[in-house]
Design an enzyme around this catalytic site. Sequence first.
Site, short mmCIF file in Angstrom:
data_model
loop_
_atom_site.label_atom_id
_atom_site.label_comp_id
_atom_site.label_asym_id
_atom_site.label_seq_id
_atom_site.Cartn_x
_atom_site.Cartn_y
_atom_site.Cartn_z
N THR A 1 58.13 57.01 75.99
CA THR A 1 59.37 57.79 76.15
C THR A 1 59.21 58.87 77.22
O THR A 1 60.17 59.24 77.88
CB THR A 1 59.75 58.42 74.79
OG1 THR A 1 60.06 57.34 73.91
CG2 THR A 1 60.94 59.34 74.88
N SER B 1 55.08 51.89 73.78
CA SER B 1 53.75 51.81 73.14
C SER B 1 53.71 50.81 71.98
O SER B 1 52.64 50.49 71.49
CB SER B 1 53.23 53.17 72.74
OG SER B 1 53.78 53.60 71.53
N THR C 1 54.78 57.58 71.91
CA THR C 1 54.30 58.28 70.71
C THR C 1 54.04 57.34 69.52
O THR C 1 53.31 57.70 68.61
CB THR C 1 55.31 59.36 70.26
OG1 THR C 1 56.56 58.73 69.96
CG2 THR C 1 55.49 60.42 71.33
N ASP C 2 54.63 56.13 69.58
CA ASP C 2 54.56 55.28 68.37
C ASP C 2 53.14 54.83 68.03
O ASP C 2 52.79 54.72 66.85
CB ASP C 2 55.49 54.07 68.52
CG ASP C 2 56.96 54.46 68.40
OD1 ASP C 2 57.24 55.58 67.94
OD2 ASP C 2 57.82 53.65 68.79
#
Length: 343
Positions: A26, A73, A106-107
């Site tokens: 992101t 990710s 971030t995942d």
Amino acid sequence: MRSRTFRKTKETAMKKNILVLGTGGTIAGAAASSTNTLSYQAGVISIEQILQEIPSLQDLANVRGRQVAQVDSSDMTHDIWLTLVREINVALAQADVDGVVVTHGTDTLEETAYFLNLTVHSRKPVVLVGAMRPATAMSTDGPMNLYDAVVLAASDEALNRGVLVSLNDTINSSREVTKTSTSLQDTFKSPELGYLGYILGGQPYFYRYPARRHTADSLFEVDSLKELPQTEIIYSYVGAGRGIIDAVVASGAKGIVYAGLGNGGIPAPIQKALADARAKGVVIVRSSRASSGIVTRNGALDDDAFGFVAADNLNPQKARVLLMLALTQSNDPSLIQDFFRTY
Ligand code: SIN
């Protein structure tokens, strides 16, 4: 920012040299409008462009970018991990590279961070950073998060603290941090053990060092590997059947992390299925679906009798990273249990 080495002039010689490796996410995402923070494409803006849009980074350090991958990710792979760790190990072995920042979605950021924590062999700072709002959003968090990550990577105080994760003004150990909210900016937390520190006003404030072995002291060496052992996670729930375990074993898995109940408890039919998997040589690690606490050896289950391994306080996704690396060394559960006590 495109050159492969850091240019040395009178002005740049005083500053640290920081390499920023872009992998997407992101922080490199774009939406159709500045108010859209939910439907957007992750991993589309290049790392060079991201760096160019934050000129103040060059006041902090000599910052150079390189694109290693450009993915959401959720599409992170073991191949990208192996490329990334090689790039970092080569870079940090050079006298003119003082630290590395990795931009990441971030995942799965916490998994990549812990993988690097165990496979980067340097005491120099390595910082993973992401954003919860795409780069095109009003009040995007990416540029400030990246600025803080460069502050950290250029700080002597960040030396020898393992791979760090920095978002939303906080500094976390890669071993302890986890994403806790699907959408809030304040999503990365280190449950129970807490942050290592904060970054405020362009300065890190540290309060502790991680206690478990990492980076320069890690024995895991993957630079020459072409692939990593197949390891899977299976989740517990009421009425769980053994079919999924048998399917995973049949698919060739070398290790299974079972995200058990409470202190790693396993329903009776699943115990039998995992014991059968163990008899075929599959290494079984008991973790927990509870979001914090330790899975103690011989606690909810007699690990000695089953030949299982207890995951300590690693969540299932981090237990899988350690299990996968442990399997590059051994498939002896007692040695692997030692790794879970040490790393
Ligand atoms: C991703 O993980 O690549 C998308 C979500 C994010 O970066 O926040």
